[in-house]
Design an enzyme around this catalytic site. Structure first.
Site, short mmCIF file in Angstrom:
data_model
loop_
_atom_site.label_atom_id
_atom_site.label_comp_id
_atom_site.label_asym_id
_atom_site.label_seq_id
_atom_site.Cartn_x
_atom_site.Cartn_y
_atom_site.Cartn_z
N LYS A 1 0.83 -1.21 0.00
CA LYS A 1 0.00 0.00 0.00
C LYS A 1 0.86 1.26 0.00
CE LYS A 1 -3.67 0.08 2.81
NZ LYS A 1 -4.61 0.37 3.94
N LYS B 1 1.99 -3.63 11.09
CA LYS B 1 0.65 -3.63 11.67
C LYS B 1 0.73 -4.05 13.12
CE LYS B 1 -3.61 -2.93 10.04
NZ LYS B 1 -3.99 -2.11 8.88
N ASP C 1 -6.89 2.10 13.26
CA ASP C 1 -7.37 1.01 12.41
C ASP C 1 -8.69 0.53 13.01
OD1 ASP C 1 -6.17 -0.67 10.04
OD2 ASP C 1 -7.10 -2.15 11.35
N SER D 1 -8.27 10.01 10.46
CA SER D 1 -7.87 9.72 9.08
C SER D 1 -9.04 9.26 8.21
CB SER D 1 -6.77 8.65 9.07
OG SER D 1 -7.24 7.45 9.65
N LEU E 1 -20.69 0.30 7.71
CA LEU E 1 -20.90 1.73 7.94
C LEU E 1 -20.10 2.20 9.15
CD1 LEU E 1 -24.75 1.93 7.27
CD2 LEU E 1 -22.91 2.75 5.79
N GLY F 1 -16.69 3.72 6.04
CA GLY F 1 -17.89 3.41 5.26
C GLY F 1 -18.97 4.48 5.40
#
Ligand code: PHE
Length: 339
Positions: A62, A74, A113, A141, A176, A180
């Site tokens: 990425k 991560k 995250d 973010s 969502l 989302g």
């Protein structure tokens, strides 16, 4: 000789909480490894380790595909299923995470995250400076990730339907959460027709028609937008899809690399998640390390659209899947020094 793929993996029992804190540093070949801190329940901490290994490798690709001078890592805190953390537990847990990252001497920096947000980054920041998106730095973010997704959706629609406009299109948004929810709002503002879903019905903010996750996955729409957890595209789910294209911010959408071939066989255009989801990291790095203004950083995030357009064109010209094209390009960009 089979070489280990990750540079460094730390699994530490949190000093305060006793919970397993896992940090996987996949690559620092292009620079400091970056990747968010996931706090989620797993049947076993080893499942969290497997997730950290996969997600950190995806972060290397990425960062490289987004043109950042960074590698991938991560953090995963694998909570036992059924455990709920009160505020004090959570604070202690984030200090445990901060200590683990502090032990990596700057080879890795974290960010938000699934299961964490800017306030949590401030807590981690009490123990280490290697943390992005604190409220008094670049902050949340998710709006930036969402903006990158919308830029990607325009490029995807231009490629698939010959027209970048999103207003006349239909989308099914699966998930969502922070990102989302923003994507739903931006698409609704653009005049798109939306079907949305989340495991938590309370997240339905009145935008789009709310359906079950299963109905969302099989909705007859132009574009499916995976915005929840990974592994949603499997041989079984791909067989039931009724969309023409897929692009969304969820990390690791494919259950296995071969599933990209199944999508291709069904003429469903899949935009690699490692390209689509880079907006958050691009904004945070541009503002916090690159010294760019907010407007300049936003331009960088929007450039995800042209990156995806080029990738889709190259893949088509080479007769390979976009997934394969992304993998090959990332491989070119992440060249290890000879040992
Ligand atoms: N969750 C982000 C991602 O997967 C990680 C991140 C965001 C890291 C912002 C740093 C800054 O890309």
């Amino acid at each position: 000789m089979s070489r280990h793929t990750h540079e460094n993996v730390v699994i530490r029992r949190g000093e305060r909480t006793g919970l397993p804190v896992i940090v996987a540093v996949h690559s620092t070949v292009r620079g400091q490894a970056i990747g968010g801190c996931r706090v989620a329940a797993y049947p076993d901490w080893r499942d969290g380790l497997a997730d950290a290994l996969r997600l950190s490798a995806a972060m290397t690709a990425k960062s490289a595909l987004a043109g950042l001078p960074h590698g991938g890592g991560k953090t995963v805190v694998a909570l036992p299923e059924g455990l709920t953390l009160d505020d004090a537990d959570r604070h202690e847990l984030l200090l445990d995470v901060g200590d683990t990252i502090a032990g990596l001497d700057g080879t890795y920096a974290t960010g938000p995250d699934v299961g964490t947000g800017p306030a949590d980054m401030a807590t981690i920041g009490l123990r280490t400076p290697y943390v992005f998106c604190r409220p008094d730095h670049s902050g949340d973010s998710s709006p930036h990730t969402a903006l990158g997704v919308v830029a990607a959706l325009e490029a995807l629609c231009a490629h698939r339907f010959g027209e970048p406009d999103l207003g006349g299109r239909s989308f099914a948004i699966l998930g969502l959460g922070r990102v989302g929810g923003h994507v739903a709002r931006l698409l609704a503002d653009a005049g798109a027709t939306l079907v949305v879903s989340d495991v938590d019905p309370a997240r339905h903010a009145g935008i789009g028609e709310f359906v079950t996750p299963r109905e969302c996955l099989t909705a007859p729409v132009d574009v499916l937008v995976p915005a929840a957890l990974g592994g949603v595209l499997t041989p079984a789910t791909v067989a039931g899809l009724r969309c023409a294209a897929i692009a969304g911010p969820a990390n690791n959408q494919l259950d296995a690399p071969a599933t990209a071939g199944l999508l291709h066989d069904r003429a469903i255009l899949w935009a690699p998640d490692i390209v689509v989801s880079a907006g958050g990291i691009v904004n945070a790095v541009s503002v916090e390390l690159g010294g760019l203004t907010a407007a300049e950083a936003t331009d960088r995030v929007r450039a995800i659209g042209s990156t995806l357009a080029t990738l889709l064109r190259d893949a088509e010209a080479a007769g390979i899947t976009p997934a394969e094209a992304a993998r090959l390009r990332a491989e070119e960009l992440v060249v290890p020094r000879r040992q």
